[in-house]
Structure formats: C-alpha cells, structure tokens
Design a protein around this motif. Structure first.
Motif, PDB file in Angstrom:
ATOM      1  N   GLY A 126       0.814  -1.211   0.000  1.00 58.20           N
ATOM      2  CA  GLY A 126       0.000   0.000   0.000  1.00 58.20           C
ATOM      3  C   GLY A 126       0.845   1.257   0.000  1.00 58.20           C
ATOM      4  N   PHE A 127       1.863   1.292   0.871  1.00 60.23           N
ATOM      5  CA  PHE A 127       2.761   2.448   0.910  1.00 60.23           C
ATOM      6  C   PHE A 127       3.491   2.625  -0.417  1.00 60.23           C
ATOM      7  CE2 PHE A 127       3.494   2.482   5.818  1.00 60.23           C
ATOM      8  CZ  PHE A 127       2.200   2.963   5.982  1.00 60.23           C
ATOM      9  N   ARG A 128       3.936   1.496  -0.992  1.00 57.95           N
ATOM     10  CA  ARG A 128       4.684   1.586  -2.253  1.00 57.95           C
ATOM     11  C   ARG A 128       3.802   2.131  -3.381  1.00 57.95           C
ATOM     12  NH1 ARG A 128       5.750  -3.442  -2.881  1.00 57.95           N
ATOM     13  NH2 ARG A 128       4.286  -3.933  -4.555  1.00 57.95           N
ATOM     14  N   LEU A 129       2.557   1.681  -3.450  1.00 52.78           N
ATOM     15  CA  LEU A 129       1.651   2.147  -4.500  1.00 52.78           C
ATOM     16  C   LEU A 129       1.344   3.638  -4.341  1.00 52.78           C
ATOM     17  CD1 LEU A 129      -0.831  -0.863  -4.687  1.00 52.78           C
ATOM     18  CD2 LEU A 129       0.880  -0.201  -6.397  1.00 52.78           C
ATOM     19  N   ILE A 130       1.120   4.067  -3.100  1.00 56.13           N
ATOM     20  CA  ILE A 130       0.803   5.483  -2.849  1.00 56.13           C
ATOM     21  C   ILE A 130       1.992   6.368  -3.173  1.00 56.13           C
ATOM     22  CG2 ILE A 130       0.276   7.169  -1.047  1.00 56.13           C
ATOM     23  CD1 ILE A 130      -1.320   4.872   0.339  1.00 56.13           C
ATOM     24  N   LEU A 131       3.165   5.992  -2.638  1.00 55.52           N
ATOM     25  CA  LEU A 131       4.344   6.827  -2.825  1.00 55.52           C
ATOM     26  C   LEU A 131       4.871   6.753  -4.250  1.00 55.52           C
ATOM     27  CD1 LEU A 131       6.186   6.030   0.529  1.00 55.52           C
ATOM     28  CD2 LEU A 131       4.882   8.090  -0.043  1.00 55.52           C
ATOM     29  N   GLY A 132       4.836   5.562  -4.828  1.00 53.82           N
ATOM     30  CA  GLY A 132       5.365   5.379  -6.183  1.00 53.82           C
ATOM     31  C   GLY A 132       4.582   6.122  -7.243  1.00 53.82           C
ATOM     32  N   ALA A 133       3.346   6.483  -6.925  1.00 51.97           N
ATOM     33  CA  ALA A 133       2.520   7.218  -7.885  1.00 51.97           C
ATOM     34  C   ALA A 133       2.869   8.706  -7.924  1.00 51.97           C
ATOM     35  CB  ALA A 133       1.044   7.045  -7.530  1.00 51.97           C
ATOM     36  N   GLN A 134       3.710   9.155  -6.990  1.00 54.36           N
ATOM     37  CA  GLN A 134       4.090  10.574  -6.937  1.00 54.36           C
ATOM     38  C   GLN A 134       5.302  10.817  -7.832  1.00 54.36           C
ATOM     39  OE1 GLN A 134       1.863  12.452  -5.234  1.00 54.36           O
ATOM     40  NE2 GLN A 134       0.948  10.410  -5.005  1.00 54.36           N
ATOM     41  N   PRO A 135       5.280  11.872  -8.637  1.00 57.34           N
ATOM     42  CA  PRO A 135       6.395  12.118  -9.562  1.00 57.34           C
ATOM     43  C   PRO A 135       7.705  12.472  -8.872  1.00 57.34           C
ATOM     44  CG  PRO A 135       4.867  13.969  -9.556  1.00 57.34           C
ATOM     45  CD  PRO A 135       4.212  12.891  -8.774  1.00 57.34           C
ATOM     46  N   ASP A 136       7.632  12.907  -7.608  1.00 58.64           N
ATOM     47  CA  ASP A 136       8.841  13.334  -6.905  1.00 58.64           C
ATOM     48  C   ASP A 136       9.306  12.338  -5.846  1.00 58.64           C
ATOM     49  OD1 ASP A 136       6.579  13.805  -5.357  1.00 58.64           O
ATOM     50  OD2 ASP A 136       7.473  15.496  -4.299  1.00 58.64           O
ATOM     51  N   ILE A 137       8.727  11.131  -5.841  1.00 59.02           N
ATOM     52  CA  ILE A 137       9.092  10.112  -4.846  1.00 59.02           C
ATOM     53  C   ILE A 137       9.381   8.789  -5.538  1.00 59.02           C
ATOM     54  CG2 ILE A 137       8.317   8.797  -2.813  1.00 59.02           C
ATOM     55  CD1 ILE A 137       6.545  11.154  -2.069  1.00 59.02           C
ATOM     56  N   GLU A 138      10.435   8.134  -5.104  1.00 64.17           N
ATOM     57  CA  GLU A 138      10.809   6.822  -5.648  1.00 64.17           C
ATOM     58  C   GLU A 138      11.058   5.856  -4.491  1.00 64.17           C
ATOM     59  OE1 GLU A 138      14.427   4.665  -8.168  1.00 64.17           O
ATOM     60  OE2 GLU A 138      14.521   6.817  -7.672  1.00 64.17           O
ATOM     61  N   VAL A 139      10.373   4.724  -4.492  1.00 63.85           N
ATOM     62  CA  VAL A 139      10.614   3.682  -3.490  1.00 63.85           C
ATOM     63  C   VAL A 139      11.793   2.852  -3.973  1.00 63.85           C
ATOM     64  CG1 VAL A 139       9.686   1.673  -2.288  1.00 63.85           C
ATOM     65  CG2 VAL A 139       8.203   3.627  -2.770  1.00 63.85           C
ATOM     66  N   VAL A 140      12.901   2.894  -3.227  1.00 63.71           N
ATOM     67  CA  VAL A 140      14.129   2.225  -3.678  1.00 63.71           C
ATOM     68  C   VAL A 140      14.359   0.880  -2.993  1.00 63.71           C
ATOM     69  CG1 VAL A 140      15.264   4.385  -4.296  1.00 63.71           C
ATOM     70  CG2 VAL A 140      15.520   3.482  -1.970  1.00 63.71           C
ATOM     71  N   GLY A 141      13.554   0.573  -1.977  1.00 62.91           N
ATOM     72  CA  GLY A 141      13.744  -0.708  -1.308  1.00 62.91           C
ATOM     73  C   GLY A 141      12.649  -0.997  -0.307  1.00 62.91           C
ATOM     74  N   GLU A 142      12.501  -2.283   0.022  1.00 63.08           N
ATOM     75  CA  GLU A 142      11.539  -2.719   1.019  1.00 63.08           C
ATOM     76  C   GLU A 142      12.199  -3.761   1.915  1.00 63.08           C
ATOM     77  OE1 GLU A 142       7.735  -4.020  -0.447  1.00 63.08           O
ATOM     78  OE2 GLU A 142       7.915  -2.753  -2.238  1.00 63.08           O
ATOM     79  N   ALA A 143      11.779  -3.771   3.162  1.00 63.78           N
ATOM     80  CA  ALA A 143      12.315  -4.744   4.116  1.00 63.78           C
ATOM     81  C   ALA A 143      11.180  -5.276   4.975  1.00 63.78           C
ATOM     82  CB  ALA A 143      13.388  -4.102   4.992  1.00 63.78           C
ATOM     83  N   ALA A 144      11.215  -6.574   5.246  1.00 63.91           N
ATOM     84  CA  ALA A 144      10.185  -7.208   6.063  1.00 63.91           C
ATOM     85  C   ALA A 144      10.638  -7.399   7.502  1.00 63.91           C
ATOM     86  CB  ALA A 144       9.787  -8.552   5.459  1.00 63.91           C
ATOM     87  N   ASP A 145      11.881  -7.025   7.799  1.00 64.88           N
ATOM     88  CA  ASP A 145      12.371  -7.125   9.172  1.00 64.88           C
ATOM     89  C   ASP A 145      13.418  -6.049   9.408  1.00 64.88           C
ATOM     90  OD1 ASP A 145      15.268  -8.285   8.899  1.00 64.88           O
ATOM     91  OD2 ASP A 145      14.057  -9.578   7.620  1.00 64.88           O
ATOM     92  N   GLY A 146      13.708  -5.809  10.685  1.00 59.99           N
ATOM     93  CA  GLY A 146      14.586  -4.710  11.036  1.00 59.99           C
ATOM     94  C   GLY A 146      16.022  -4.880  10.586  1.00 59.99           C
TER      95      GLY A 146
END
Length: 219
Positions: free
Chosen positions: A20-40
């Motif tokens: 959900g966060f990736r879809l919301i942020l990735g749709a913005q022209p000035d934001i790029e999701v460069v990675g995801e992590a499932a644990d600390g």
C-alpha cells in the motif's frame, strides 16, 4: 528514473502495508521507493547500502524492532544520521517515546490517509519533519506527565518560545507564520536558533523539550 526524486525505503513486516505504501508513494512524480524490508535487520542493511533520503520504519518487526533500527540509523553517535519516520499506532505510546530518544524525526499513524503519508515523506526529506497534531499532543503530553518538571528558566527569547510552543502542539511552519504574523523565513530562522540553543536535532525534539520543561500548558 527521476534523479531529483525523494528516495524512500519502506520497512514493515506486513506485506500488504508495504504494498500500500509503495503504490501510494510510487505514484508521486517526486518520490521513488528504492527498497523494502520485512524485518529490522534487513532494513538496516538496505539503508546503509542504498542511502535513502527517508526511511519509513514500523515499530513492531522481527529480528530488530523499529526502535533498534531507528537507533542504528539515526541515534546518538551515528556519524551521518538518516531521516527515519516511525510508523506507529495509538496503543504504542511507550515505544514512540523511545523512538524519539533514538533519533526519529517524525511519526506517522499506520492508518494515516495517503495525503499525510506523502506529506510526511516530503517533510522529512526537506528536514521539516511532519508530526500529526494528534500524535504530537497525545504522545508528547505523556512525556511531561511521566517526567513532570517545573518550568525552568529558558534560553529562548519570548518569540522563540512562542514558536516552540506552537511546534509542540503540532503546528506546521505555515500555520506558525499565520498565527504569529511573520514570514516563513523568519519562522525557519527561529527554528534554527531554537535547535542550536536547546541542542535539538529536529522539530520533534523541540516539541518534546517544550512539553518536558513545562513551557506548554493545556488550554
């Protein structure tokens, strides 16, 4: 790829939340999701390798929780602290207090609307961390309640105290401008002076200082 985009790392153990966060942020022209992590632990490794502009970190994660992640990436002693926005829920007050001590620059409720998520990332990237007024007042009031202190002599000027008090109740820079009838550059100058005088790293620590020292009073 936009070279000027805000680079974001998302860390949450729930795949649907990350998506959900990736879809919301990735749709913005000035934001790029460069990675995801499932644990600390993975979050810390990716952050140190990718050097994102903003890390969105959930508090409850396996291997390393969000508190340890925040301390590792932004805590005291970190040579180049990263901007960490902690994802929390209203039943995690004690955790949030610790996250603040560990260097978090902002707090985001897990059920925050998309517009607030986007603005939280943009604010953190420009060093003007967004803290939801509801989070600020509820959680930072808890700091003064658990560690009550008498109002002490302040190193701040009266106008700087006015600015600090407004930060402490969740006002944005623009709202402070309007309430005090000053320019945005004046507010930013006051904030920089306040940070230097009380040794605060960001506006969240300014807010905490105001509550802890008794500079804020409920109306």
């Amino acid at each position: 790829m936009n070279d000027t985009a805000i680079r974001v790392l998302i860390a949450d153990d729930q795949e649907l939340v990350r998506m959900g966060f990736r879809l919301i942020l990735g749709a913005q022209p000035d934001i790029e999701v460069v990675g995801e992590a499932a644990d600390g632990a993975t979050c810390v490794e990716l952050a140190r390798r990718l050097h994102p502009d903003v890390c969105l970190v959930d508090i409850r994660m396996p291997k390393l929780d969000g508190l340890d992640v925040t301390r590792a990436l932004a805590g005291p002693g970190v040579h180049t602290p990263m901007r960490v926005v902690v994802i929390t829920t209203f039943d995690q007050d004690d955790y949030v207090h610790t996250a603040l001590r560990n260097g978090a620059c902002g707090f985001l409720l897990k059920d925050a609307p998309p517009s607030l998520l986007i603005e939280a990332v943009r604010a953190a990237a420009r060093g003007d961390a967004l803290v939801s007024p509801a989070v600020t007042v509820r959680l930072l009031k808890g700091l003064s309640a658990t560690r009550p202190q008498p109002a002490a002599a302040s190193p701040l000027t009266e106008r700087e105290l006015d600015v600090a008090r407004l930060v402490a109740v969740g006002r944005t820079n623009q709202e402070i401008c309007e309430q005090l009838v000053v320019s945005l550059s004046t507010v930013k100058t006051h904030l920089a002076s306040i940070q230097q005088k009380i040794d605060a790293r960001n506006r969240v620590e300014i807010a905490a200082w105001a509550w802890e020292t008794g500079m804020v009073r409920e109306r």
